[in-house]
Design an enzyme around this catalytic site. Structure first.
Site, mmCIF file in Angstrom:
data_model
loop_
_atom_site.group_PDB
_atom_site.id
_atom_site.type_symbol
_atom_site.label_atom_id
_atom_site.label_comp_id
_atom_site.label_asym_id
_atom_site.label_seq_id
_atom_site.Cartn_x
_atom_site.Cartn_y
_atom_site.Cartn_z
ATOM 1 N N MET A 189 9.697 12.141 4.987
ATOM 2 C CA MET A 189 8.463 12.520 5.436
ATOM 3 C C MET A 189 7.503 11.768 6.059
ATOM 4 S SD MET A 189 8.974 15.279 3.634
ATOM 5 C CE MET A 189 10.155 15.833 2.323
ATOM 6 N N CYS A 190 8.233 10.857 6.851
ATOM 7 C CA CYS A 190 7.330 9.837 7.673
ATOM 8 C C CYS A 190 7.267 10.734 9.080
ATOM 9 C CB CYS A 190 8.163 8.743 8.097
ATOM 10 S SG CYS A 190 7.279 7.375 8.541
ATOM 11 N N HIS A 191 5.967 10.614 9.399
ATOM 12 C CA HIS A 191 5.406 11.227 10.667
ATOM 13 C C HIS A 191 5.924 10.362 11.882
ATOM 14 C CE1 HIS A 191 2.558 12.921 7.733
ATOM 15 N NE2 HIS A 191 2.522 13.917 8.740
ATOM 16 N N MET A 227 5.186 1.880 6.731
ATOM 17 C CA MET A 227 6.592 2.191 6.934
ATOM 18 C C MET A 227 7.559 1.844 7.808
ATOM 19 S SD MET A 227 7.327 3.677 3.955
ATOM 20 C CE MET A 227 6.104 2.526 3.253
ATOM 21 N N ASP A 284 24.309 -9.148 8.737
ATOM 22 C CA ASP A 284 25.694 -8.939 9.484
ATOM 23 C C ASP A 284 26.041 -9.979 10.406
ATOM 24 O OD1 ASP A 284 27.568 -6.978 10.418
ATOM 25 O OD2 ASP A 284 26.650 -7.108 11.998
#
Length: 159
Positions: A74-76, A110, A125
């Site tokens: 739902m992130c624009h 976000m 990593d």
């Protein structure tokens, strides 16, 4: 009780931001990865076998910021105007700080959180061979305290 902005009638949806003002927005997020002291020293001295850990993590963070809407449903999609990634090396940890700026109708927290998360995952990593125990597990390696440090919305004034 506060309602969730992305849920209506038990259905998730993307919030309509078309009527929101376009403003300068920025957010800073931070997080930490705990590592063996010896691993941190290898990062500091540039002797990690896979290469420059922090340069690789910085690039990964920037790419992650730009791809956030692909990862969070739902992130624009927003115009990213600036990304800065800084690292602080402690004795047994590395802290990532990501600042993201935009001029748009919705915040960038976000994107900053995603940048921090991917930066720290990339550090893990790059050094995982040094962090494994004799069973192939990571008993003391941990990503911690990913959070928004600051979020700002500044009104644009026409000159």
């Amino acid at each position: 009780m506060q309602e969730f902005s992305h849920i209506k009638d038990d259905r998730a949806y993307m919030v309509d931001i078309s009527n929101k003002d376009t403003v300068v927005r920025y957010a800073i997020a931070s997080g930490k990865i705990k590592l063996h002291d010896e691993t941190v020293e290898k990062i500091r001295s540039g002797s990690v076998e896979k290469g420059n850990v922090l340069a690789t993590a910085r690039t990964a963070a920037i790419l992650a910021v730009k791809r956030t809407p692909d990862l969070i449903p739902m992130c624009h999609q927003i115009p990213i105007t600036f990304v800065d990634v800084e690292f602080e090396i402690g004795e047994s940890d590395v802290t990532a700080n990501v600042e993201v700026r935009s001029v748009g109708r919705t915040g960038v927290e976000m994107e900053a959180l995603t940048g921090v998360s991917v930066a720290l995952l990339t550090v893990w990593d790059m050094v995982k061979s040094a962090e494994k125990d004799n069973t192939g597990n990571y008993p003391s390696t941990a990503i911690e305290n990913i959070h928004v440090v600051r979020k700002v919305k500044e009104i644009i004034t026409n000159q």
